[in-house]
Enzyme design. Structure first.
Site, short mmCIF file in Angstrom:
data_model
loop_
_atom_site.label_atom_id
_atom_site.label_comp_id
_atom_site.label_asym_id
_atom_site.label_seq_id
_atom_site.Cartn_x
_atom_site.Cartn_y
_atom_site.Cartn_z
CG ASP A 104 -27.53 28.14 -47.93
OD1 ASP A 104 -27.22 28.80 -47.02
OD2 ASP A 104 -28.45 27.25 -48.05
CG ASP A 149 -32.31 27.79 -49.12
OD1 ASP A 149 -31.70 28.74 -48.86
OD2 ASP A 149 -32.76 26.79 -47.77
#
Length: 181
Positions: free
Chosen positions: A152, A134
């Site tokens: 995401d 991430d």
């Protein structure tokens, strides 16, 4: 002659359905590729000795973090039996999404395609790296939101879109039912 036309109509409908399905698989593949390119780029920077901590805007940083949980770092654990259970569950959910893709129509199919494209990107990372990289860090001052990635973003857009479609389609159906009474 009439039977021939009926067969032609069926072939045309099948051709349209296959073309439509192909379009959705292209969306899924494009989302997967965009996600992979963004992650590989940052991972290559880190591998070459660069610190992946970029200040972009006063509210946005690029900061590489590894997530072993699900969306937004929930249920983060070391790769153990729980991690493998979550990964298997995510794999099964992806299969359900593929089945839904074959059975849904309209805009829902586009939103499922977005969710599936992002989910497959993160699923690949869970299998390959045993974690998901991430890197998007949104914040206001010292308050930071969960760090997330491109996959995401598409998963979130797809889920919010599906929720809105359900809300508005129920409101439209209620209005139609009230007129029919």
């Amino acid at each position: 002659m009439i039977r021939l036309c009926a067969l032609c109509k069926e072939e045309i409908l099948l051709s349209i359905k296959l073309k439509n399905l192909l379009n959705h698989f292209i969306i899924i593949i494009l989302i997967f590729i965009i996600d992979r390119i963004s992650k590989v780029y940052l991972l290559n920077l880190q591998e070459n000795g660069s610190d992946v901590d970029f200040y972009i805007f006063p509210f946005l940083n690029i900061y590489l973090a590894w997530n072993t949980g699900i969306g937004f770092g929930l249920f983060s654990t070391d790769p153990n039996i729980f991690y493998h259970f979550l990964t298997a569950l995510i794999g099964m959910i992806n299969l359900v999404l593929i089945i839904l893709l074959f059975n849904l129509n309209g805009i829902r199919k586009y939103f499922i395609s977005m969710v599936l494209g992002g989910s497959l990107g993160n699923f690949f990372d869970r299998i390959y790296y045993f974690a998901v990289p991430d890197f998007v860090d949104l914040h206001i001052g010292n308050f930071h939101w969960f760090i997330f990635n491109i996959a995401d973003i598409f998963i979130t857009i797809g889920i919010v879109g599906l929720i809105l479609v359900e809300i508005f389609s129920k409101n439209v159906n209620k209005g139609n039912n009230a007129k029919n009474i």
